[in-house]
Enzyme design. Sequence first.
Site, short mmCIF file in Angstrom:
data_model
loop_
_atom_site.label_atom_id
_atom_site.label_comp_id
_atom_site.label_asym_id
_atom_site.label_seq_id
_atom_site.Cartn_x
_atom_site.Cartn_y
_atom_site.Cartn_z
N HIS A 33 0.76 -1.05 0.04
CA HIS A 33 0.06 0.09 -0.03
C HIS A 33 0.80 1.33 0.08
CE1 HIS A 33 -3.28 -2.76 1.32
NE2 HIS A 33 -2.37 -3.10 2.12
N TYR A 49 -9.57 4.64 10.42
CA TYR A 49 -8.04 5.11 11.00
C TYR A 49 -7.37 6.02 10.32
CZ TYR A 49 -6.32 1.94 7.02
OH TYR A 49 -6.03 1.50 5.77
N ARG A 124 -10.75 -3.55 -5.59
CA ARG A 124 -10.70 -4.36 -4.33
C ARG A 124 -12.27 -4.05 -3.44
NH1 ARG A 124 -7.29 -3.45 1.15
NH2 ARG A 124 -6.99 -5.54 1.91
N ARG A 130 -15.18 -4.01 10.60
CA ARG A 130 -14.36 -2.94 11.57
C ARG A 130 -13.48 -1.95 10.54
NH1 ARG A 130 -9.36 -5.28 11.50
NH2 ARG A 130 -9.37 -7.59 11.17
N TYR A 157 -11.58 -9.17 0.47
CA TYR A 157 -11.04 -9.26 1.82
C TYR A 157 -12.07 -9.48 2.79
CZ TYR A 157 -8.02 -8.05 5.69
OH TYR A 157 -7.14 -7.95 6.98
N HIS A 185 -5.00 -12.73 1.84
CA HIS A 185 -4.38 -13.25 3.10
C HIS A 185 -5.13 -14.40 3.32
CE1 HIS A 185 -3.03 -9.24 2.71
NE2 HIS A 185 -3.98 -8.73 3.55
N ASP A 261 2.39 -6.62 2.36
CA ASP A 261 1.25 -5.96 3.15
C ASP A 261 2.02 -4.50 3.62
OD1 ASP A 261 -1.28 -5.26 3.70
OD2 ASP A 261 -0.95 -5.95 5.82
#
Length: 305
Positions: A33, A49, A124, A130, A157, A185, A261
Amino acid sequence: MDYKKTPGWLDWHADPCKPRFQLPPGSVDAHCHVFGPGDEFPFSQERKYTPCDAGKNQLFALRDQLGFDKNVIVQATCHGTDNGALLDALGHSEGRARGVVTVKRGISDGELQSMHAAGVRGVRFNFVRRLVNVTPRDELMEIAARIAPLGWHVVIYFEAQDLPGLWDIFTAVHDDVATTVVVDHMGRPDVSQPVEGPEFGLFLKLMREHPNICSKVSCPERLSVVGPPALNGEQHAYGDVVPFARRIVETFPDRVLWGTDWPHPNLKNHMPDDGLLVDFIPHIARTPELQRKLLVDNPTRLYWS
């Protein structure tokens, strides 16, 4: 713009070790990223976040330090559907990066074509509640149908416990739109459960029954219970993740990808050394042939063909 990082936020490792494992020529870091910099590429007002800055220059320096040839940059949720930082990184990569964006259904065909020319090859969809507000099924299907003619794929994801409720959505993208689906993942398995258990078995069934579904065998630092190496150096990093990733690599060798990642968003207990993450690879891909497929052949076919 003055941003205040989320309390407890861990910044990326500033001095990763040089990996002992020598990557095969042409290796691709297929999941990483860029964050900002925030004063140049503002973070989304709807983000859940606020990260540190982690821009293209730091990413490309890490690429060279670790020995990768190319990157696949995935849109970070903190930027929402403003893909400006990602597209800027692609524009400065000299053809050595491809992108996976986040878009809304109102995006125009012209915008999609422009992104394709810039090096974007996928969209994506995040189902981790969350982190984001989950995309409705009809919107996902509409976007998937629009990007399929471009040869793009869908990246999803999610967390393992949510797969039963998402099964019909994911298989519809695979079956009805007939595009490639890439799972981030390994669908976040609970590695404290047996690799032969029903939860991971359902993910293997998803891949076995749907030949256009691929998996990134990445992020052992997120999944591990045992964590990084013990201080005495006798315990391999994230060893409890190895059986899960190895099973996928050896069962579906032509449908696996790997990525760092970087810069590891939302980790709470430790920040991994990216050099040690590279040294994780030969534990899950145990032969040169499997390593070449994982790191070179598969990502090159998906992103550069």
